[in-house]
Design an enzyme around this catalytic site. Sequence first.
Site, PDB file in Angstrom:
ATOM      1  N   ILE A  12       0.824  -1.208   0.000  1.00  0.00           N
ATOM      2  CA  ILE A  12       0.000   0.000   0.000  1.00  0.00           C
ATOM      3  C   ILE A  12       0.863   1.265   0.000  1.00  0.00           C
ATOM      4  O   ILE A  12       0.478   2.286  -0.589  1.00  0.00           O
ATOM      5  CB  ILE A  12      -1.025   0.004   1.171  1.00  0.00           C
ATOM      6  CG1 ILE A  12      -2.097   1.068   0.955  1.00  0.00           C
ATOM      7  CG2 ILE A  12      -0.357   0.182   2.506  1.00  0.00           C
ATOM      8  CD1 ILE A  12      -2.946   0.865  -0.275  1.00  0.00           C
ATOM      9  N   SER A  33      12.586   1.449   6.369  1.00  0.00           N
ATOM     10  CA  SER A  33      12.258   0.033   6.256  1.00  0.00           C
ATOM     11  C   SER A  33      13.069  -0.706   7.311  1.00  0.00           C
ATOM     12  O   SER A  33      14.081  -0.186   7.799  1.00  0.00           O
ATOM     13  CB  SER A  33      12.639  -0.462   4.852  1.00  0.00           C
ATOM     14  OG  SER A  33      12.730  -1.864   4.829  1.00  0.00           O
ATOM     15  N   ARG A  34      12.644  -1.946   7.629  1.00  0.00           N
ATOM     16  CA  ARG A  34      13.469  -2.747   8.523  1.00  0.00           C
ATOM     17  C   ARG A  34      14.753  -3.169   7.812  1.00  0.00           C
ATOM     18  O   ARG A  34      15.674  -3.658   8.442  1.00  0.00           O
ATOM     19  CB  ARG A  34      12.685  -3.976   9.004  1.00  0.00           C
ATOM     20  CG  ARG A  34      11.501  -3.629   9.891  1.00  0.00           C
ATOM     21  CD  ARG A  34      10.685  -4.865  10.215  1.00  0.00           C
ATOM     22  NE  ARG A  34      10.175  -5.501   9.010  1.00  0.00           N
ATOM     23  CZ  ARG A  34       9.619  -6.691   8.949  1.00  0.00           C
ATOM     24  NH1 ARG A  34       9.491  -7.397  10.044  1.00  0.00           N
ATOM     25  NH2 ARG A  34       9.189  -7.186   7.802  1.00  0.00           N
ATOM     26  N   TYR A  55      12.806   2.431  11.448  1.00  0.00           N
ATOM     27  CA  TYR A  55      11.687   3.389  11.457  1.00  0.00           C
ATOM     28  C   TYR A  55      11.990   4.609  12.327  1.00  0.00           C
ATOM     29  O   TYR A  55      11.549   5.723  12.021  1.00  0.00           O
ATOM     30  CB  TYR A  55      10.405   2.707  11.962  1.00  0.00           C
ATOM     31  CG  TYR A  55       9.921   1.545  11.106  1.00  0.00           C
ATOM     32  CD1 TYR A  55      10.290   1.418   9.769  1.00  0.00           C
ATOM     33  CD2 TYR A  55       9.080   0.576  11.631  1.00  0.00           C
ATOM     34  CE1 TYR A  55       9.839   0.348   8.998  1.00  0.00           C
ATOM     35  CE2 TYR A  55       8.610  -0.489  10.866  1.00  0.00           C
ATOM     36  CZ  TYR A  55       9.001  -0.601   9.551  1.00  0.00           C
ATOM     37  OH  TYR A  55       8.549  -1.651   8.790  1.00  0.00           O
ATOM     38  N   LYS A  94      -5.591   1.684   7.589  1.00  0.00           N
ATOM     39  CA  LYS A  94      -6.679   0.910   8.179  1.00  0.00           C
ATOM     40  C   LYS A  94      -6.275  -0.554   8.203  1.00  0.00           C
ATOM     41  O   LYS A  94      -5.437  -0.923   7.371  1.00  0.00           O
ATOM     42  CB  LYS A  94      -7.994   1.106   7.412  1.00  0.00           C
ATOM     43  CG  LYS A  94      -7.948   0.973   5.890  1.00  0.00           C
ATOM     44  CD  LYS A  94      -7.344  -0.197   5.211  1.00  0.00           C
ATOM     45  CE  LYS A  94      -7.970  -1.544   5.488  1.00  0.00           C
ATOM     46  NZ  LYS A  94      -7.233  -2.625   4.736  1.00  0.00           N
ATOM     47  N   ASP A 174      -8.999  -6.544   7.866  1.00  0.00           N
ATOM     48  CA  ASP A 174      -8.443  -6.021   6.621  1.00  0.00           C
ATOM     49  C   ASP A 174      -9.521  -5.573   5.636  1.00  0.00           C
ATOM     50  O   ASP A 174      -9.387  -4.544   4.983  1.00  0.00           O
ATOM     51  CB  ASP A 174      -7.564  -7.068   5.947  1.00  0.00           C
ATOM     52  CG  ASP A 174      -6.117  -6.601   5.855  1.00  0.00           C
ATOM     53  OD1 ASP A 174      -5.369  -6.799   6.827  1.00  0.00           O
ATOM     54  OD2 ASP A 174      -5.769  -6.000   4.824  1.00  0.00           O
TER      55      ASP A 174
HETATM   56  N1  LIG Z   1      -5.840   1.534   2.003  1.00  0.00           N
HETATM   57  C1  LIG Z   1      -5.826   0.397   1.334  1.00  0.00           C
HETATM   58  O1  LIG Z   1      -6.458   0.234   0.297  1.00  0.00           O
HETATM   59  C2  LIG Z   1      -5.001  -0.712   1.849  1.00  0.00           C
HETATM   60  C3  LIG Z   1      -4.673  -1.724   0.973  1.00  0.00           C
HETATM   61  C4  LIG Z   1      -3.854  -2.723   1.428  1.00  0.00           C
HETATM   62  C5  LIG Z   1      -3.425  -2.716   2.742  1.00  0.00           C
HETATM   63  N2  LIG Z   1      -3.800  -1.729   3.590  1.00  0.00           N
HETATM   64  C6  LIG Z   1      -3.326  -1.729   4.991  1.00  0.00           C
HETATM   65  O2  LIG Z   1      -1.990  -1.268   5.000  1.00  0.00           O
HETATM   66  C7  LIG Z   1      -1.198  -2.020   5.914  1.00  0.00           C
HETATM   67  C8  LIG Z   1      -0.039  -2.663   5.155  1.00  0.00           C
HETATM   68  O3  LIG Z   1      -0.579  -3.556   4.189  1.00  0.00           O
HETATM   69  P1  LIG Z   1       0.247  -4.015   2.891  1.00  0.00           P
HETATM   70  O4  LIG Z   1      -0.697  -4.807   2.084  1.00  0.00           O
HETATM   71  O5  LIG Z   1       0.959  -2.868   2.293  1.00  0.00           O
HETATM   72  O6  LIG Z   1       1.278  -5.015   3.584  1.00  0.00           O
HETATM   73  P2  LIG Z   1       2.734  -5.413   3.088  1.00  0.00           P
HETATM   74  O7  LIG Z   1       2.846  -5.355   1.612  1.00  0.00           O
HETATM   75  O8  LIG Z   1       3.088  -6.666   3.794  1.00  0.00           O
HETATM   76  O9  LIG Z   1       3.635  -4.229   3.669  1.00  0.00           O
HETATM   77  C9  LIG Z   1       3.781  -3.970   5.031  1.00  0.00           C
HETATM   78  C10 LIG Z   1       5.185  -3.499   5.291  1.00  0.00           C
HETATM   79  O10 LIG Z   1       5.339  -3.343   6.704  1.00  0.00           O
HETATM   80  C11 LIG Z   1       6.645  -3.657   7.085  1.00  0.00           C
HETATM   81  N3  LIG Z   1       6.623  -4.542   8.253  1.00  0.00           N
HETATM   82  C12 LIG Z   1       6.949  -4.195   9.511  1.00  0.00           C
HETATM   83  N4  LIG Z   1       6.838  -5.229  10.341  1.00  0.00           N
HETATM   84  C13 LIG Z   1       6.423  -6.277   9.610  1.00  0.00           C
HETATM   85  C14 LIG Z   1       6.167  -7.627   9.923  1.00  0.00           C
HETATM   86  N5  LIG Z   1       6.301  -8.104  11.154  1.00  0.00           N
HETATM   87  N6  LIG Z   1       5.769  -8.418   8.921  1.00  0.00           N
HETATM   88  C15 LIG Z   1       5.609  -7.953   7.682  1.00  0.00           C
HETATM   89  N7  LIG Z   1       5.852  -6.669   7.313  1.00  0.00           N
HETATM   90  C16 LIG Z   1       6.271  -5.833   8.287  1.00  0.00           C
HETATM   91  C17 LIG Z   1       7.334  -4.290   5.889  1.00  0.00           C
HETATM   92  O11 LIG Z   1       8.257  -3.342   5.395  1.00  0.00           O
HETATM   93  P3  LIG Z   1       9.812  -3.364   5.819  1.00  0.00           P
HETATM   94  O12 LIG Z   1      10.110  -4.738   6.343  1.00  0.00           O
HETATM   95  O13 LIG Z   1      10.498  -3.051   4.542  1.00  0.00           O
HETATM   96  O14 LIG Z   1       9.963  -2.313   6.853  1.00  0.00           O
HETATM   97  C18 LIG Z   1       6.238  -4.488   4.865  1.00  0.00           C
HETATM   98  O15 LIG Z   1       6.661  -4.236   3.560  1.00  0.00           O
HETATM   99  C19 LIG Z   1      -2.143  -3.034   6.557  1.00  0.00           C
HETATM  100  O16 LIG Z   1      -2.584  -2.522   7.792  1.00  0.00           O
HETATM  101  C20 LIG Z   1      -3.298  -3.135   5.574  1.00  0.00           C
HETATM  102  O17 LIG Z   1      -4.540  -3.454   6.162  1.00  0.00           O
HETATM  103  C21 LIG Z   1      -4.539  -0.724   3.152  1.00  0.00           C
END
Ligand SMILES: NC(=O)c1ccc[n+]([C@@H]2O[C@H](COP(=O)([O-])OP(=O)(O)OC[C@H]3O[C@@H](n4cnc5c(N)ncnc54)[C@H](OP(=O)(O)O)[C@@H]3O)[C@@H](O)[C@H]2O)c1
Length: 322
Positions: A12, A33-34, A55, A94, A174
């Site tokens: 996202i 990023s981590r 972070y 969210k 989600d």
């Molecule tokens: N607004 C929307 O339409 C929308 C759409 C999708 C998701 N979301 C929300 O946005 C958030 C992120 O979703 P996403 O789909 O972007 O997820 P994602 O692709 O997995 O990305 C999350 C990022 O958070 C970091 N992170 C930190 N701790 C982590 C852990 N323990 N495990 C995995 N990743 C971790 C990672 O980045 P680094 O490791 O590089 O730091 C990872 O790339 C969620 O809360 C989701 O509900 C919103």
Amino acid sequence: MIRWGIIGPGAIATGFASAMASVAGGRIVAVGSRSVERAEAFGDQFGIPARYGDYDSVLGDPEVDVVYVATPQSRHATDTIAALQAGKHVLCEKPFALNERQARSMVEEARSRRLFLMDAIWSRFLPSYRSLVEVISSGRIGEPNLVEADFGFRAGDPNHRLFKRELGGGGLLDLGVYPVQLCSLVLGIPEHVVAEGVVGETGVDEMVAAVLRYGGGGLGVVKAAIRTNMACTARISGTEGWIEVPAMMHCPNSLTVRTFGGTEEIDGSYDGNGLRFEIAEVHRCIENGETESPTVSLDETLAIMSTLDAIRASVGVVFPEE
Ligand SMILES: NC(=O)c1ccc[n+]([C@@H]2O[C@H](COP(=O)([O-])OP(=O)(O)OC[C@H]3O[C@@H](n4cnc5c(N)ncnc54)[C@H](OP(=O)(O)O)[C@@H]3O)[C@@H](O)[C@H]2O)c1
């Protein structure tokens, strides 16, 4: 110029950074990023000057005004509170938190520091949702008293965060948050919630159905799933007609209003990435010294979290932190 820092450069955050290109008045100045390699790659992709392998450095960067928390929901409370304590405004993805208790501590932190904080329910800022509010306020469908909405798909990858209890996975938080926020928009705060769900082997809800009853005589019927392909549509019925919200119900390009007088098609299409509308709202609020958006108020966010808590309690999903 509002200067953004991003933490959690995943799926996202990539959409968010693409959307930023078409919003006036802001730019991304830092990403954390981590992994420093992922920060560098994201920085290269979007031309972000400061890239950090953690972070905290984003939170400590004096060039950053507002932090976009795009980490999994299991971290939203910790990351948001840390950003607020560092003196930054925050837009938090969210679902805002895992539960109402966490959400309340985030809201208290922001309010006590007089910093901006918003739950990133981007749907509310889209042209179609603006039209939806206008149609209801105009009285075209009479008194709205039934909201039916579903959002679900079959997630293919069993290792995705959606299936991980430790990351706050499951369909309700989600995806179900979108049907629930639509009920909140139209009907307010429910008086009573009943729900059933199917909990999978990883301990998260894979399918949920809930009925929300409202004091004024309204009902909300919401469904969410991560193993079933749903229509992802919504319908808002009133005493004089109804509004059909086509897929995807959280970001529709049009609405259909059906009344005894006929059918009206409303165009809600837009160019570019729809996240740009919520970004513009954050800019507007911060520029005007507003610490909350009236379109997604923090009190409403707390009410939505409380509804999600009630549904999850019925279904029997408990997160490790709880
Ligand atoms: N607004 C929307 O339409 C929308 C759409 C999708 C998701 N979301 C929300 O946005 C958030 C992120 O979703 P996403 O789909 O972007 O997820 P994602 O692709 O997995 O990305 C999350 C990022 O958070 C970091 N992170 C930190 N701790 C982590 C852990 N323990 N495990 C995995 N990743 C971790 C990672 O980045 P680094 O490791 O590089 O730091 C990872 O790339 C969620 O809360 C989701 O509900 C919103």
